[in-house]
Enzyme design. Structure first.
Site, mmCIF file in Angstrom:
data_model
loop_
_atom_site.group_PDB
_atom_site.id
_atom_site.type_symbol
_atom_site.label_atom_id
_atom_site.label_comp_id
_atom_site.label_asym_id
_atom_site.label_seq_id
_atom_site.Cartn_x
_atom_site.Cartn_y
_atom_site.Cartn_z
ATOM 1 N N ARG A 1 0.893 4.093 10.701
ATOM 2 C CA ARG A 1 1.511 4.596 11.822
ATOM 3 C C ARG A 1 1.985 5.996 11.861
ATOM 4 N NH1 ARG A 1 6.706 1.361 12.108
ATOM 5 N NH2 ARG A 1 6.533 1.321 9.738
ATOM 6 N N HIS B 1 -0.086 0.445 15.546
ATOM 7 C CA HIS B 1 -0.066 0.221 14.154
ATOM 8 C C HIS B 1 -1.612 -0.049 13.699
ATOM 9 C CE1 HIS B 1 0.574 -2.425 10.295
ATOM 10 N NE2 HIS B 1 1.679 -1.708 10.293
ATOM 11 N N CYS C 1 -3.981 0.592 1.481
ATOM 12 C CA CYS C 1 -4.525 -0.880 2.003
ATOM 13 C C CYS C 1 -5.036 -0.298 3.695
ATOM 14 C CB CYS C 1 -3.452 -1.777 2.464
ATOM 15 S SG CYS C 1 -2.138 -1.282 3.595
ATOM 16 N N TYR C 2 -4.752 0.748 4.223
ATOM 17 C CA TYR C 2 -5.006 1.190 5.592
ATOM 18 C C TYR C 2 -6.462 1.723 5.469
ATOM 19 C CZ TYR C 2 -0.565 0.157 7.318
ATOM 20 O OH TYR C 2 0.567 -0.790 7.533
ATOM 21 N N ASP D 1 -1.029 1.063 -4.002
ATOM 22 C CA ASP D 1 -0.601 1.716 -2.365
ATOM 23 C C ASP D 1 -0.978 3.270 -2.462
ATOM 24 O OD1 ASP D 1 0.644 3.259 -0.429
ATOM 25 O OD2 ASP D 1 2.410 1.844 -0.731
ATOM 26 N N ASP E 1 -0.972 -4.346 -7.076
ATOM 27 C CA ASP E 1 -1.091 -5.779 -6.748
ATOM 28 C C ASP E 1 -2.240 -6.307 -6.066
ATOM 29 O OD1 ASP E 1 -1.012 -5.277 -3.767
ATOM 30 O OD2 ASP E 1 0.549 -3.904 -4.373
ATOM 31 N N ASP F 1 -1.233 4.973 2.649
ATOM 32 C CA ASP F 1 -1.105 3.837 2.001
ATOM 33 C C ASP F 1 -2.592 3.423 1.933
ATOM 34 O OD1 ASP F 1 -1.016 0.958 1.232
ATOM 35 O OD2 ASP F 1 0.790 0.802 2.556
ATOM 36 N N LYS G 1 4.308 8.171 9.229
ATOM 37 C CA LYS G 1 4.462 7.518 7.964
ATOM 38 C C LYS G 1 3.477 7.753 6.843
ATOM 39 C CE LYS G 1 7.276 4.169 9.835
ATOM 40 N NZ LYS G 1 8.768 4.283 9.282
ATOM 41 N N HIS H 1 -3.212 -4.934 -2.454
ATOM 42 C CA HIS H 1 -3.841 -3.592 -2.338
ATOM 43 C C HIS H 1 -5.165 -3.377 -3.016
ATOM 44 C CE1 HIS H 1 0.259 -2.345 -1.042
ATOM 45 N NE2 HIS H 1 -0.533 -1.320 -0.186
#
Length: 495
Positions: free
Chosen positions: A319, A277, A327-328, A422, A429, A325, A322, A432
């Site tokens: 991952r 992850h 945040c990654y 995201d 939010d 996103d 997936k 993020h």
């Protein structure tokens, strides 16, 4: 500006190899897909393949497999992003410049308003209030925005009420102390950076709390009776290093536990035998650098896994298989940015003669990293590892497509009213907003070879006014604030 074809889904090149195997043929992973023709994808997924019918009928086509839910969602996301990128590619130069601009004022207003007031819908985050402080305060610091004195003092007072008398910070006043909220609180206070903020951290009690969270395995648990995982290890080691209380007792066994969480894919899981992850991979790698034990990880396979989490959307997924996103942008982007300073070790591990088995696995600090000399753990100056690491120059250029990542953040995560999200179709939010901005900073500075220089215009997408403050990638605090805190705690220890 990056042109990626979105005609096919994210490429996967993860190989099921054991942790002992090393990739052959060089150490630098291949970049994301090369620029291609303009995207030709619709925001609507194609109709499902035909099913039913009598396959015995003459000329009937064989039944095709149905698309999975994940495949359908992936195609929807790719379609939305393709539409956004198509507008950019077809726009005149003046419009492109506006589209690629970071909306600093709107983001600053969104984050500042959140510090002053949050509506009833946030009651579900009552146990995460130090996190809310960190996400907003750090986001503002990245934008080089300062807090007024009253707001700054209110935050310090609030976090002091979250500090448990026995050590550590809870999610709110009177709540159970927790390593994650301790990390958020300390990072917030370091980012504020005033003498009042830094002096409010009761380091002796914080150290005792961390010892109580230490498990016999060497790892940490999040709170009394809580879960044991890599995130707990990182938050404990990061905070202890940042406030200069990290010692051999806290460090003992942590590196071996984290090493046991590296998977056959190359990434790091939350606990042994779980799935790799992006968040845990950053936490594990950063903690190992701070412990001076990074050689216990299989760095070539870790880099390979992280690099291939960046896909056709230009952003990172957390991952395998997936969705992308925002945040990654930090969790994966910062992990691979850390590796740019570790290439000497990567080259060493890539040689056929290298053995991944360390001769003294019981020694918490038996190996050196980042070119630092091995010493007995009792005499190690742990705070020096974080300080020296960020002063080192990158040993290679970006190991990911840094311009593509900036394109995803600027075009797909910004919300016109302020704040970041995201992905297209999601709401903004504060979480993020914090990590998209952190990832943008990482990507802007990733091509630098000199740690003291500024990024060149060709290393940035959009106007140069997009440039954010640099961060210390091991702690995710603005670099200037880290330096001030480092000096403060050093001087206090010498008094």
């Amino acid at each position: 500006m990056v042109r990626f074809s979105l005609r096919s889904s994210r490429p996967h090149r993860d190989r099921a190899r054991s942790r002992g195997r090393r990739p052959s043929g060089g150490t630098t992973p291949s970049p994301p897909p090369a620029p291609a023709a303009p995207m030709e994808s619709s925001s609507q997924p194609p109709p499902p393949p035909p099913t039913g019918g009598d396959p015995s009928e003459e000329g009937a086509a064989p039944e095709l497999p149905r698309l999975t839910v994940t495949q359908v969602e992936q195609m929807k996301v790719e379609g939305r992003i393709a539409d956004i990128y198509r507008v950019l590619f077809e726009a005149p130069p003046s419009t492109k410049s506006v589209m690629l601009e970071l909306w600093r004022d709107s983001h600053a207003e969104y984050l500042t308003n959140g510090l002053r007031h949050l509506g009833p819908s946030f009651h579900g985050l009552d146990a995460n209030r130090p996190w809310l402080c960190y996400w907003m305060v750090h986001g503002l610091a990245l934008l080089d925005e300062t807090l007024d004195d009253d707001l700054e003092n209110d935050i310090v007072d609030f976090l002091s009420r979250c500090q448990d008398k026995q050590g550590g910070y809870g999610g709110g006043p009177g709540q159970l102390p927790h390593l994650a909220t301790s990390y958020a609180a300390v990072n917030t206070l370091v980012t504020i950076g005033s003498e009042r903020a830094l002096s409010s951290i009761k380091r002796d009690n914080l150290y005792k709390f961390m010892l109580q969270m230490k498990d016999k395995s060497g790892a940490f648990r999040m709170h009394d009776g809580g879960e044991i995982d890599v995130r707990a290890c990182y938050t404990a080691i990061s905070v202890a290093s940042l406030v200069n209380i990290l010692d051999a007792d806290l460090a003992k066994g942590v590196g071996n536990y984290i090493a046991s969480c590296q998977t056959y894919e190359g990434g790091i899981a939350g606990e042994p035998y779980a799935e790799a992850h992006g968040g845990y991979t950053f936490c594990g790698l950063a903690a190992m650098v701070l412990l001076n034990e990074v050689e216990k990880l299989d760095l070539p396979s870790l880099i390979d896994w992280v690099a291939f989490r960046q896909g056709v959307e230009c952003g990172f997924q957390g991952r395998t298989n997936k969705l992308v996103d925002g945040c990654y942008s930090f969790w994966q982007g910062a992990a691979i940015a850390l590796a740019q300073k570790l290439m000497t070790i990567v080259d060493k591990q890539s040689k056929p003669s290298y053995s991944s088995k360390l001769s003294s696995v019981g020694d918490a600090c038996g190996t050196s990293s980042s070119g630092l000399a091995s010493e007995k753990s009792s005499s190690l100056d742990y705070a020096k590892f974080g300080f020296d690491f960020v002063k080192q120059s990158n040993q290679t250029g970006p190991l990911f497509h840094n311009i593509a990542l900036q394109q995803y953040i600027l075009l797909c995560t910004q919300v016109l009213e302020g704040g970041l999200r995201d992905k297209p179709g999601k709401n903004r939010d504060h979480y993020h907003s914090c990590y998209c901005l952190s990832g943008l900073s990482v990507s802007q500075y990733s091509a630098m070879t000199d740690s003291d220089s500024c990024p060149l215009p060709q290393h940035m997408l959009g106007p140069y006014s997009n440039l954010l403050e640099p961060i210390h990638p091991l702690y995710n605090v603005v670099l200037d604030k880290y330096d001030e805190a480092h000096d403060f705690f050093r001087e206090n220890d010498q008094m």
